[in-house]
Design an enzyme around this catalytic site. Structure first.
Site, PDB file in Angstrom:
ATOM      1  CG  ASP A 166      -1.679   1.222   1.487  1.00  0.00           C
ATOM      2  OD1 ASP A 166      -1.482   2.197   0.747  1.00  0.00           O
ATOM      3  OD2 ASP A 166      -2.500   1.240   2.432  1.00  0.00           O
ATOM      4  CB  CYS A 213      -8.610   5.015   8.282  1.00  0.00           C
ATOM      5  SG  CYS A 213      -9.862   6.135   7.696  1.00  0.00           S
ATOM      6  CD  GLN A 232       0.063   8.821   4.265  1.00  0.00           C
ATOM      7  OE1 GLN A 232       0.868   9.752   4.255  1.00  0.00           O
ATOM      8  NE2 GLN A 232      -1.231   9.009   4.333  1.00  0.00           N
TER       9      GLN A 232
HETATM   10  C1  PLP Z   1      -5.065   7.383   2.525  1.00  0.00           C
HETATM   11  C2  PLP Z   1      -4.643   5.991   2.715  1.00  0.00           C
HETATM   12  C3  PLP Z   1      -5.387   4.914   2.216  1.00  0.00           C
HETATM   13  C4  PLP Z   1      -6.719   5.097   1.552  1.00  0.00           C
HETATM   14  O1  PLP Z   1      -6.658   5.910   0.450  1.00  0.00           O
HETATM   15  P1  PLP Z   1      -7.992   6.450  -0.249  1.00  0.00           P
HETATM   16  O2  PLP Z   1      -7.522   7.623  -0.988  1.00  0.00           O
HETATM   17  O3  PLP Z   1      -8.950   6.810   0.866  1.00  0.00           O
HETATM   18  O4  PLP Z   1      -8.521   5.367  -1.084  1.00  0.00           O
HETATM   19  C5  PLP Z   1      -4.887   3.648   2.374  1.00  0.00           C
HETATM   20  N1  PLP Z   1      -3.719   3.425   2.976  1.00  0.00           N
HETATM   21  C6  PLP Z   1      -2.965   4.422   3.486  1.00  0.00           C
HETATM   22  C7  PLP Z   1      -1.662   4.108   4.138  1.00  0.00           C
HETATM   23  C8  PLP Z   1      -3.412   5.735   3.371  1.00  0.00           C
HETATM   24  O5  PLP Z   1      -2.670   6.729   3.877  1.00  0.00           O
END
Ligand code: PLP
Length: 405
Positions: free
Chosen positions: A200, A364, A203
């Site tokens: 992911d 989140c 960031q």
């Molecule tokens: C912001 C974020 C997400 C989610 O991104 P969206 O733009 O809401 O789809 C997932 N993982 C990380 C580490 C984030 O910072």
């Protein structure tokens, strides 16, 4: 070398008053501000370039399609992907992870298998895997984090030894702690255990160069809005041989080869995963965001942000009762903190009155809040357009908040 002041001048959002004071924007971890070139590209698209892609033979449609594919090409080279058709346009990080969690698990996940995710994952990298695991009778296994907010490689290695791990889904940089995970090493370990690896990069894309060949991962996802691009558009990169085996995630127009009412054959990559009219404006402006990032360069970003991070941490630590959550050795310019006797929400409100925008809440990452035994934190995230005065404004606003609370 490019200067911070020149960068700031490209962001019109910084040139405004909030509650009568010049804006200090310390919430780029939630969404980054947009440079003028991205704003202009979006405006140009809707003013002069509107048309659907992949369909018409008229001038605007052909031009739109060309720009759309140029954006894909730019994204390919931005992340050093081997093939252009491995770059899939999504609506963002969340959408990209959902696509992989659903489609990959259809082929590669069965009863009794394990998916490893860490305690520091964003809900977007937890919930889609839980749903996939439930559907397939597989199990989610947690990779714990240490008190400093890191993943202990030997603990991770131990979890991989079960022999049942099919996927490791891990954030590159924690949006809450700022921890930078050693993705290259962790992906190698996953591969040795016979598992796939999704990173992911939501960031990290704004902070560090993403090179899928070097990282040697299987899937990489990010959205445009945290890298100074538009909302509603993102990138999923995946290895060709995996994407080719995976079934479509959404279906409809554009993802088909031939449709009869009895049977449909699917299009090749990347169209197989791009059903319906895409966010054309967003995709086409993504290229402007990439051009912007390339013009600044990751060398400047790394140097500037590490200076800001160490200055901010030094200054924040001088505030009595302030505790920083997340003290990894390798950290990005994201600082979560709590102040004894105050609630982060109240801090956020008082800072806002002083024109200082920070994030408060669980970010989140509720499992991480539980891990560190806090209901919420305040988070200041620094980007290439922030400067030392922003840090000073943050610190003095916090001192004022402490007096008031
Ligand atoms: C912001 C974020 C997400 C989610 O991104 P969206 O733009 O809401 O789809 C997932 N993982 C990380 C580490 C984030 O910072």
């Amino acid at each position: 070398m490019i200067k911070n002041d020149d960068i700031r001048a490209q962001f019109p959002a910084l040139d405004q008053l909030v509650h009568g004071q010049s804006l200090v924007y310390l919430d780029s971890g939630a969404s980054a501000l947009k440079p003028q070139c991205v704003i202009d590209a979006l405006s140009q698209h809707y003013s002069k370039e509107t048309a659907n892609v992949h369909r018409g033979i008229h001038y605007l449609s052909a031009q739109g399609t060309q720009k759309y594919e140029a954006s894909r090409k730019a994204a390919q080279s931005f992340i050093n992907a081997p093939h252009e058709h491995e770059v899939i346009f999504t609506s963002g990080t969340t959408d990209g992870i959902n696509l992989v969690a659903y489609s990959w698990s259809e082929v590669f996940l069965k009863e009794g298998d394990e998916i490893l995710i860490s305690t520091m994952e964003h809900h977007s990298n937890i919930v889609p895997w839980q749903i996939a695991a439930e559907r397939k009778g597989a199990k989610i296994v947690e990779i714990p984090v240490t008190d400093k907010g890191e993943i202990d490689p030997s603990v991770y290695e131990g979890l991989l030894k079960s022999g049942n791990v099919k996927m490791v889904a891990m954030t590159h940089i924690s949006n809450t702690l700022g921890t930078i995970n050693p993705i290259k090493e962790f992906a190698k370990m996953a591969h040795e255990a016979g598992a796939h690896f999704l990173v992911d990069a939501a960031q990290s894309v704004a902070h560090t160069r993403l090179d899928v060949e070097k990282l040697d991962v299987d899937f990489l996802v990010f959205g445009a809005h945290k890298m100074f691009g538009p909302t509603g558009v993102g990138i999923l990169w995946g290895r060709e041989e995996l994407l080719n085996q995976m079934p479509p995630y959404r279906s409809g127009g554009a993802m088909i080869k031939e449709v009869t009412l009895e049977k449909t054959t699917y299009n090749d990559l990347p169209e197989k995963f791009e059903a319906g009219t895409p966010h054309i404006a967003g995709v086409n402006c993504l290229k402007s965001a990439i051009d912007f990032m390339n013009s600044v360069g990751y060398d400047f970003i790394a140097q500037h942000e590490s200076e800001l991070l160490s200055y901010a941490e030094t200054e924040l630590r001088k505030i009595e009762g302030l505790r920083i959550i997340g003290e990894a050795d390798n950290k990005a310019s994201v600082i979560s903190f709590v102040i004894e006797g105050t609630h982060p929400h109240d801090l956020g409100m008082i800072l806002d009155e002083q024109g200082v925008a920070i994030r408060t809440g669980h970010h989140c990452t509720q499992p991480l809040m539980k891990r560190f035994n806090v209901p919420a934190t305040a988070r200041a995230s620094f980007s290439l357009y922030n400067n030392k005065e922003d840090v000073d404004r943050l610190v003095s606003a916090l001192k004022k908040a402490k007096e008031l609370l």
